[in-house]
Enzyme design. Structure first.
Site, PDB file in Angstrom:
ATOM      1  N   SER A 147       0.858  -1.193   0.000  1.00 42.14           N
ATOM      2  CA  SER A 147       0.000   0.000   0.000  1.00 42.14           C
ATOM      3  C   SER A 147       0.890   1.237   0.000  1.00 42.14           C
ATOM      4  O   SER A 147       2.062   1.167   0.387  1.00 42.14           O
ATOM      5  CB  SER A 147      -0.870   0.015   1.262  1.00 42.14           C
ATOM      6  OG  SER A 147      -1.436   1.287   1.473  1.00 42.14           O
ATOM      7  N   TYR A 160      -1.423  -1.602  10.664  1.00 41.52           N
ATOM      8  CA  TYR A 160      -1.622  -1.799   9.216  1.00 41.52           C
ATOM      9  C   TYR A 160      -0.377  -1.334   8.449  1.00 41.52           C
ATOM     10  O   TYR A 160       0.086  -2.030   7.538  1.00 41.52           O
ATOM     11  CB  TYR A 160      -2.874  -1.042   8.763  1.00 41.52           C
ATOM     12  CG  TYR A 160      -3.246  -1.215   7.299  1.00 41.52           C
ATOM     13  CD1 TYR A 160      -3.695  -2.442   6.811  1.00 41.52           C
ATOM     14  CD2 TYR A 160      -3.161  -0.142   6.406  1.00 41.52           C
ATOM     15  CE1 TYR A 160      -4.043  -2.591   5.474  1.00 41.52           C
ATOM     16  CE2 TYR A 160      -3.516  -0.284   5.071  1.00 41.52           C
ATOM     17  CZ  TYR A 160      -3.953  -1.506   4.605  1.00 41.52           C
ATOM     18  OH  TYR A 160      -4.305  -1.658   3.276  1.00 41.52           O
TER      19      TYR A 160
HETATM   20  P1  NDP Z   1     -11.753  -5.545  -0.268  1.00 41.79           P
HETATM   21  O1  NDP Z   1     -12.232  -5.427   1.149  1.00 41.79           O
HETATM   22  O2  NDP Z   1     -12.698  -5.302  -1.373  1.00 41.79           O
HETATM   23  O3  NDP Z   1     -11.077  -6.968  -0.497  1.00 41.79           O
HETATM   24  C1  NDP Z   1     -10.357  -7.637   0.500  1.00 41.79           C
HETATM   25  C2  NDP Z   1     -10.318  -9.106   0.126  1.00 41.79           C
HETATM   26  O4  NDP Z   1      -9.548  -9.803   1.114  1.00 41.79           O
HETATM   27  C3  NDP Z   1     -11.706  -9.730   0.110  1.00 41.79           C
HETATM   28  O5  NDP Z   1     -11.845 -10.521  -1.040  1.00 41.79           O
HETATM   29  C4  NDP Z   1     -11.721 -10.603   1.360  1.00 41.79           C
HETATM   30  O6  NDP Z   1     -12.516 -11.772   1.106  1.00 41.79           O
HETATM   31  C5  NDP Z   1     -10.244 -10.970   1.466  1.00 41.79           C
HETATM   32  N1  NDP Z   1      -9.923 -11.415   2.824  1.00 41.79           N
HETATM   33  C6  NDP Z   1     -10.038 -10.750   3.979  1.00 41.79           C
HETATM   34  N2  NDP Z   1      -9.716 -11.535   5.015  1.00 41.79           N
HETATM   35  C7  NDP Z   1      -9.388 -12.745   4.475  1.00 41.79           C
HETATM   36  C8  NDP Z   1      -8.993 -13.996   5.028  1.00 41.79           C
HETATM   37  N3  NDP Z   1      -8.855 -14.186   6.359  1.00 41.79           N
HETATM   38  N4  NDP Z   1      -8.770 -15.031   4.177  1.00 41.79           N
HETATM   39  C9  NDP Z   1      -8.911 -14.870   2.848  1.00 41.79           C
HETATM   40  N5  NDP Z   1      -9.289 -13.717   2.264  1.00 41.79           N
HETATM   41  C10 NDP Z   1      -9.521 -12.673   3.091  1.00 41.79           C
HETATM   42  O7  NDP Z   1     -10.516  -4.542  -0.356  1.00 41.79           O
HETATM   43  P2  NDP Z   1      -9.488  -4.176  -1.537  1.00 41.79           P
HETATM   44  O8  NDP Z   1      -9.838  -4.844  -2.792  1.00 41.79           O
HETATM   45  O9  NDP Z   1      -9.346  -2.724  -1.506  1.00 41.79           O
HETATM   46  O10 NDP Z   1      -8.152  -4.801  -0.929  1.00 41.79           O
HETATM   47  C11 NDP Z   1      -7.288  -5.668  -1.625  1.00 41.79           C
HETATM   48  C12 NDP Z   1      -5.863  -5.439  -1.175  1.00 41.79           C
HETATM   49  O11 NDP Z   1      -5.446  -4.135  -1.574  1.00 41.79           O
HETATM   50  C13 NDP Z   1      -5.672  -5.508   0.342  1.00 41.79           C
HETATM   51  O12 NDP Z   1      -4.465  -6.188   0.616  1.00 41.79           O
HETATM   52  C14 NDP Z   1      -5.554  -4.044   0.736  1.00 41.79           C
HETATM   53  O13 NDP Z   1      -4.836  -3.877   1.917  1.00 41.79           O
HETATM   54  C15 NDP Z   1      -4.844  -3.474  -0.485  1.00 41.79           C
HETATM   55  N6  NDP Z   1      -4.966  -2.029  -0.659  1.00 41.79           N
HETATM   56  C16 NDP Z   1      -6.201  -1.459  -0.846  1.00 41.79           C
HETATM   57  C17 NDP Z   1      -6.298  -0.082  -0.963  1.00 41.79           C
HETATM   58  C18 NDP Z   1      -7.619   0.607  -1.123  1.00 41.79           C
HETATM   59  O14 NDP Z   1      -7.639   1.848  -1.081  1.00 41.79           O
HETATM   60  N7  NDP Z   1      -8.734  -0.086  -1.331  1.00 41.79           N
HETATM   61  C19 NDP Z   1      -5.097   0.775  -0.954  1.00 41.79           C
HETATM   62  C20 NDP Z   1      -3.888   0.053  -0.773  1.00 41.79           C
HETATM   63  C21 NDP Z   1      -3.819  -1.291  -0.641  1.00 41.79           C
HETATM   64  P3  NDP Z   1     -13.415 -12.553   2.167  1.00 41.79           P
HETATM   65  O15 NDP Z   1     -13.970 -11.533   3.125  1.00 41.79           O
HETATM   66  O16 NDP Z   1     -14.452 -13.202   1.308  1.00 41.79           O
HETATM   67  O17 NDP Z   1     -12.491 -13.539   2.824  1.00 41.79           O
END
Ligand code: NDP
Length: 254
Positions: A147, A160
């Site tokens: 990030s 985080y």
């Molecule tokens: P979302 O919340 O849309 O997606 C997060 C994903 O992580 C979901 O599919 C969720 O699926 C999965 N997840 C969470 N916990 C678990 C677990 N225990 N096991 C397996 N899967 C898990 O957020 P984003 O798409 O924004 O995030 C994707 C990545 O990008 C993350 O790593 C985030 O930190 C990073 N990021 C995002 C930014 C933003 O502004 N959105 C900026 C910078 C980085 P489920 O709940 O079904 O398990």
């Protein structure tokens, strides 16, 4: 000799974690649209099945493996099921993440632990499970979602930020060990992306503040990151894109 402008992904197999929403879902669709068979991993099976249907509707290939990235047995099952079905792993997109922002004094220990477990420990464990296959194949791409806050400071985010900085350092160090095996390692550092990530911030005041900050800019769409990841994994073999910092044009803080 004709110029080499990169490759398509026909015949390649990609595991995408966190594929049930946001960046992971868009990335799986993008990779599938370029010919990869995509293995969809996250906890919410219904969302994964819907995505698989969408991919298959456009003649793509997808396999749903419900996975909790904090569970070692789930990680082993994910890799085993992928190899059983496709017999190879070309791309690993370590995307699953949570961002339960909180002031350290107000955060409970479970929140701190989950942040590290999902964003960092799960990513390292899955990479550990996949790397032997890539070494055997003498090729592969590992793409890790860090990030902008893996580089820059943010209030109410010490746990985080630490996890995301760890992702960056893990990837850079991993590269030293596996580049000689033909394995590419990239760290993606997005700024604000419009996903459901912010909805899971438990502290209402912090959630409101972050949403106001993100709402003040023209945030990136998940597809913007998906396109970037697809670009990273479709370069000629000799190219290793190590790091991409990508922010909305009007994001200047952090
Ligand atoms: P979302 O919340 O849309 O997606 C997060 C994903 O992580 C979901 O599919 C969720 O699926 C999965 N997840 C969470 N916990 C678990 C677990 N225990 N096991 C397996 N899967 C898990 O957020 P984003 O798409 O924004 O995030 C994707 C990545 O990008 C993350 O790593 C985030 O930190 C990073 N990021 C995002 C930014 C933003 O502004 N959105 C900026 C910078 C980085 P489920 O709940 O079904 O398990």
């Amino acid at each position: 000799m004709s110029a080499d402008f990169g490759s398509e992904l026909d015949g390649q197999v990609a595991i995408v974690t966190g594929a049930s929403s946001g960046i992971g879902s868009a990335t799986a669709e993008s990779l599938a649209s370029r010919g990869a068979s995509v293995v969809l991993a996250a906890r919410r099976e219904d969302e994964l099945e819907e995505l698989a249907d969408r991919i298959e509707d456009t003649d793509g290939e997808a396999l749903v493996i419900p996975t909790d990235i904090t569970d070692d047995d789930d990680i082993d099952s994910l890799v085993e099921a992928t190899l059983d079905e496709y017999d190879r792993i070309d791309i690993l997109v370590n995307n699953a993440g949570v961002m339960p922002l909180a002031h350290i004094a107000q955060a409970d220990r479970e929140t701190l632990q989950t942040t590290i477990d999902v964003n960092l420990s799960g990513l390292i464990t899955l990479t550990h499970a996949v790397v032997p296959t890539m070494i055997e194949q003498e090729s592969g791409h590992i793409v890790n979602l860090s990030s902008v806050v893996g580089r820059f400071l943010q209030a109410n985010s010490s746990h985080y930020n630490a996890a995301k900085a760890g992702v960056k350092m893990f990837g850079d160090s991993l590269r030293l060990d596996v580049a000689e095996n033909g394995i590419h390692v990239a760290t993606i550092e997005p700024g604000a992306v419009d996903t459901e990530l912010l909805d899971h911030i438990p502290d209402e005041e912090i959630q409101e503040g972050v949403k106001e900050h993100v709402g003040s800019m023209d945030a990136l769409a998940p597809e913007d990151i998906a396109r970037t990841i697809t670009f990273v994994v479709t370069q000629p073999e000799r190219v290793d894109i190590n790091e991409v910092l990508i922010r909305p044009l009007d994001q200047v803080q952090p």
